[in-house]
Scaffold this active site. Structure first.
Site, short mmCIF file in Angstrom:
data_model
loop_
_atom_site.label_atom_id
_atom_site.label_comp_id
_atom_site.label_asym_id
_atom_site.label_seq_id
_atom_site.Cartn_x
_atom_site.Cartn_y
_atom_site.Cartn_z
N LYS A 1 0.81 -1.22 0.06
CA LYS A 1 -0.09 -0.07 -0.08
C LYS A 1 0.81 1.16 0.08
O LYS A 1 0.43 2.29 -0.82
CB LYS A 1 -0.99 0.00 1.36
CG LYS A 1 -2.07 -0.97 1.04
CD LYS A 1 -3.03 -0.42 0.14
CE LYS A 1 -4.22 -1.24 -0.22
NZ LYS A 1 -4.20 -2.60 -0.23
N LYS B 1 -2.22 -12.05 -9.70
CA LYS B 1 -3.73 -12.23 -8.77
C LYS B 1 -4.96 -11.22 -9.41
O LYS B 1 -4.73 -10.02 -9.66
CB LYS B 1 -3.30 -11.60 -7.42
CG LYS B 1 -4.56 -11.58 -6.36
CD LYS B 1 -4.06 -11.11 -5.18
CE LYS B 1 -5.10 -10.22 -4.44
NZ LYS B 1 -4.90 -9.46 -3.35
N LYS C 1 -9.73 -6.16 -8.22
CA LYS C 1 -10.82 -5.33 -8.79
C LYS C 1 -9.96 -4.02 -9.31
O LYS C 1 -10.49 -3.41 -10.11
CB LYS C 1 -11.96 -5.31 -8.14
CG LYS C 1 -11.60 -5.08 -6.66
CD LYS C 1 -12.91 -5.24 -5.74
CE LYS C 1 -12.79 -5.98 -4.49
NZ LYS C 1 -13.81 -6.40 -3.97
P1 TYM Z 1 -10.42 -8.91 -0.12
O1 TYM Z 1 -11.77 -8.03 -0.05
O2 TYM Z 1 -9.29 -8.35 -0.81
O3 TYM Z 1 -10.85 -10.29 -0.48
C1 TYM Z 1 -11.77 -11.12 0.02
C2 TYM Z 1 -11.30 -12.54 -0.14
O4 TYM Z 1 -11.21 -13.01 -1.49
C3 TYM Z 1 -9.77 -13.31 -1.70
N1 TYM Z 1 -9.28 -13.27 -2.75
C4 TYM Z 1 -8.55 -14.23 -3.76
N2 TYM Z 1 -8.34 -15.37 -3.53
C5 TYM Z 1 -8.02 -16.01 -4.67
N3 TYM Z 1 -7.45 -15.50 -5.75
C6 TYM Z 1 -7.62 -14.02 -6.07
N4 TYM Z 1 -7.39 -13.50 -7.20
C7 TYM Z 1 -8.15 -13.50 -4.88
N5 TYM Z 1 -8.55 -11.79 -4.70
C8 TYM Z 1 -9.03 -11.82 -3.43
C9 TYM Z 1 -9.07 -12.92 -0.42
O5 TYM Z 1 -7.97 -13.79 -0.25
C10 TYM Z 1 -9.94 -12.93 0.53
O6 TYM Z 1 -10.42 -14.09 1.33
N6 TYM Z 1 -8.68 -8.22 4.29
C11 TYM Z 1 -9.76 -9.15 3.58
C12 TYM Z 1 -11.26 -8.80 4.38
C13 TYM Z 1 -11.15 -9.33 5.70
C14 TYM Z 1 -11.17 -10.60 6.19
C15 TYM Z 1 -11.37 -10.31 7.66
C16 TYM Z 1 -11.06 -11.69 5.78
C17 TYM Z 1 -11.31 -8.38 6.68
N7 TYM Z 1 -11.54 -8.99 7.92
C18 TYM Z 1 -11.24 -11.27 8.42
C19 TYM Z 1 -10.70 -12.93 6.73
C20 TYM Z 1 -11.05 -12.58 7.93
C21 TYM Z 1 -9.75 -8.63 2.38
O7 TYM Z 1 -9.10 -7.50 2.07
O8 TYM Z 1 -9.90 -9.32 1.28
#
Ligand code: TYM
Length: 331
Positions: free
Chosen positions: A111, A194, A197
């Site tokens: 970031k 990866k 969005k």
């Molecule tokens: P976020 O919103 O970036 O992504 C949500 C979930 O989607 C998975 N993900 C992917 N998995 C495989 N391939 C990809 N290209 C891909 N892009 C996204 C992420 O691994 C995630 O599981 N910090 C987290 C949200 C969060 C969270 C938590 C998750 C907040 N508190 C507590 C688990 C437990 C996040 O930014 O996810």
């Protein structure tokens, strides 16, 4: 029965990475475990602080969770900001989180590189809020994609540190979960490893994308001039297309194009056409459900109400025990 907790940030529509990385496993687990799945709207403020977008993004993710098969009766489906107990635990955990370990976190360093006009303290303490999200329900299994591995490690650090500091055996350790398989990373269509969005408009296939949009995105996916030596290694962008095919198409289809590649006879145009049609077929049921649920305000209101009540019941039990362990007393 274990406690499963996971969430997705409300920063826009859900893509195939979110689905295969986190949602799909959660949907599979919800009838066997005590499951909490939430919309991380506080987390979204670290990167997406625009008030006019906030509500619609949360609503869209809620609709797409439901369209993906989350059952609000079987599991607890809620919005992070509706459960203030989580933010209290976040504050308490922040007292025992060290700046050094937070600064070393890979996602924070990323970031700093990509968002250097807004390096806020929320980004720094992002993993602390994630830990609070999970341990507020004493979660042990966390269905997530591969990119979250380090965050899970930090959750265990914070949970263990709390136990050590107060000499209790209170919080269990949470672990990333994918049915004993390796954690998944779905690649992007733009050559990035990866799907995301934010990378570029054409990196991600969204569950809500219309067939024509999917065709356009897939046809634009990056490839190369084609192999010239039999069985040569695939460059990253080509590997990505194959990996997408692995999750979206049949085993036979994948094997067919892999063989053509290995014989140097592949025509990427044909392969992409097939991949686009398989992606359209895969997302079809989601697309239909998203439209159906999206117009049903009454249902959404009911789902949020049930979820908030169930999540707060679990969270308030934890927070009152935590307050007691730390030494807060009533007069
Ligand atoms: P976020 O919103 O970036 O992504 C949500 C979930 O989607 C998975 N993900 C992917 N998995 C495989 N391939 C990809 N290209 C891909 N892009 C996204 C992420 O691994 C995630 O599981 N910090 C987290 C949200 C969060 C969270 C938590 C998750 C907040 N508190 C507590 C688990 C437990 C996040 O930014 O996810």
């Amino acid at each position: 029965m274990e406690t499963v907790v996971s969430g997705i940030r409300s920063t826009g529509n859900l893509h195939l990475g979110n689905y295969f990385g986190a949602l799909k496993n959660f949907v599979k687990m919800q009838y066997e475990h005590n499951c909490f799945f939430f919309i991380a709207d506080y987390h979204s403020l670290t990167t997406h602080p625009t008030p006019s977008d906030l509500h619609n993004n949360v609503r869209q993710v809620l609709v797409e969770y439901l369209a993906s098969g989350l059952n609000p009766e079987a599991s607890t489906l809620y919005i992070q900001s509706n459960v203030p107990e989580t933010t209290e635990l976040y504050l308490l955990l922040n007292m025992n989180a060290y700046i050094g370990e937070l600064e070393r976190c890979t996602s924070f360093k990323e970031k700093i590189r990509n968002q250097n006009e807004n390096i806020n303290a929320g980004l720094l303490t992002y993993p602390v809020l994630m830990a609070a999200d999970v341990i507020i329900h004493k979660g042990t299994k966390v269905p997530v994609g591969k990119d979250q591995e380090q965050h899970l490690e930090m959750m265990r650090t914070f949970a263990n540190r709390f136990n050590r500091m107060y000499n209790v055996d209170y919080f269990p350790e949470p672990f990333a979960f994918n049915f004993g398989e390796q954690l998944i990373k779905i690649p992007g269509l733009d050559g990035s490893t990866k799907m995301s969005k934010s990378d570029s408009e054409n990196s991600a296939i969204f569950l809500s994308d219309e067939p024509e949009t999917i065709r356009k995105k897939v046809m634009k996916a990056i490839t190369d001039a084609g192999p010239t030596i039999p069985n040569q290694d695939k460059p990253q962008a080509v590997e990505n297309i194959f990996n997408l095919m692995k999750v979206l198409s049949s085993v036979e289809t994948y094997a067919h194009f892999d063989e053509l590649y290995n014989n140097c006879r592949i025509r990427y145009g044909d392969m992409k056409k097939q991949l686009a049609e398989d992606a359209i077929k895969f997302t079809g049921p989601f697309r239909e459900k998203i439209k159906e649920i999206s117009s049903d305000n009454e249902y959404l209101r009911k789902v949020v109400k049930i979820g908030t009540d169930k999540a707060r019941e679990s969270a308030s039990k934890t927070i009152s025990e935590v307050r007691e362990i730390i030494g807060f007393k009533t007069f």
